[in-house]
Write a protein that holds these residues in place. Structure first.
Motif: not given
Length: 318
Positions: A37-42, A94-103, A105-111
């Motif tokens: 799932g990490s190609p998103v990270r690159a 703050k910003w990762l939580t907003r992105a994660a709550k919007g669905g 996945a990468e933001a939730s993974l980072r958190l």
């Protein structure tokens, strides 16, 4: 008396599943493209680098504030990693939580990684699990693998091998060769779960088909040694060669031994010397076997073996 050196790849008391998992977590924060799932990270790195030179900081902030989840994710990662902006874990949260709550996945993974590793926040295993579960629900295979590893080792949570195996299975079915390998190791050795050689074969075969060299090696030596399955040296050699071609040192060593002994196919000292030499180059304990075969080679055979070694090395360097 000096203890005998076991043939490369021969089964031994092996607890390397824990070492594999610890190694995984040492690299969890790196933004690398991989099979989980990490190609998103690159992609995030590339976007951030582009944004740093082409998109004003205010524009990215404005887009994130307006609800753009990609901008929220990128902004959170920039604050978290400390590139393009100063490291600021509060803003990252703050910003990762907003992105994660919007669905996202990468933001939730980072958190989850932040809380698991204490990266800018206080370590909290339960909170890490919460975010990993959310990431998994949103399609992150990496989150499934992290959950499986946490429950396998009791990292921040109570160890639960059965739950770990379920997460490894889900990650494997989602395309993670590493997860298939770890699931296979658990059931092959009965590590907290019921020993099941047939399931181990299934998982190792799944991992091998996904391109995981370790899985191919484990499956190959099971067949070659008749460990938990009906002995089939030809099938074992085929799987070991698949791993050997990928540069797996122990598979190269065991492939060399089988060729030297005529197991799984015709006896072939030239091919045996090739694989044993490559195994030594790659760090396997195969010097004694290589030198034993070398003593049987004619000058012409040695030259041919060296030609094959060079051809393989050149092919790997491309």
């Amino acid at each position: 008396m000096k203890p005998k050196t076991p043939p490369p790849g021969k089964s031994r008391p092996d607890t390397d599943i824990e070492m594999r998992l610890r190694t995984r977590f040492r690299h969890t924060r790196s933004l690398r493209a991989d099979r989980h799932g990490s190609p998103v990270r690159a992609l995030i790195l590339a976007l951030a680098a582009f944004a740093a030179t082409h998109v004003g900081a205010d524009a990215l902030q404005d887009a994130a504030g307006a609800g753009d989840q990609n901008a929220q994710l990128q902004l959170g990662v920039e604050y978290l990693e400390g590139y393009a902006r100063d490291f600021n874990p509060r803003q990252a949260l703050k910003w990762l939580t907003r992105a994660a709550k919007g669905g996202t996945a990468e933001a939730s993974l980072r958190l989850g990684e932040m809380y698991q590793q204490g990266h800018g926040v206080r370590t909290n295993g339960k909170t890490a699990v919460k975010w990993y579960k959310r990431a998994a629900a949103d399609g992150s295979t990496a989150a499934l693998l992290n959950l499986a590893s946490m429950y396998a080792m009791g990292m921040g949570v109570r160890a639960n091998p059965e739950l770990s195996l379920r997460y490894f299975t889900r990650a494997a079915e989602a395309g993670s060769g590493e997860a298939a390998l770890n699931a296979g190791l658990m059931v092959a050795r009965g590590q907290g779960v019921e020993l099941d050689s047939a399931e181990a074969v299934r998982f190792f075969r799944m991992g091998a088909e996904l391109g995981d060299a370790n899985s191919a090696f484990e499956l190959g030596r099971m067949y070659a040694n008749g460990a938990g399955v009906q002995k089939d040296e030809a099938r074992g050699l085929a799987m070991l060669l698949r791993a050997a071609e990928q540069g797996h040192a122990r598979a190269q060593g065991l492939s060399g031994v089988l060729h030297a002994e005529g197991r799984g196919g015709p006896q072939d000292d030239v091919e045996a010397f090739k694989w044993l030499s490559l195994a030594v180059v790659n760090g396997a304990d195969a010097v004694a076997h290589r030198d034993s075969v070398a003593g049987r080679l004619s000058d012409d055979q040695r030259s041919e073996a060296q030609r094959r070694i060079n051809t393989w090395l050149v092919g790997r360097s491309r």
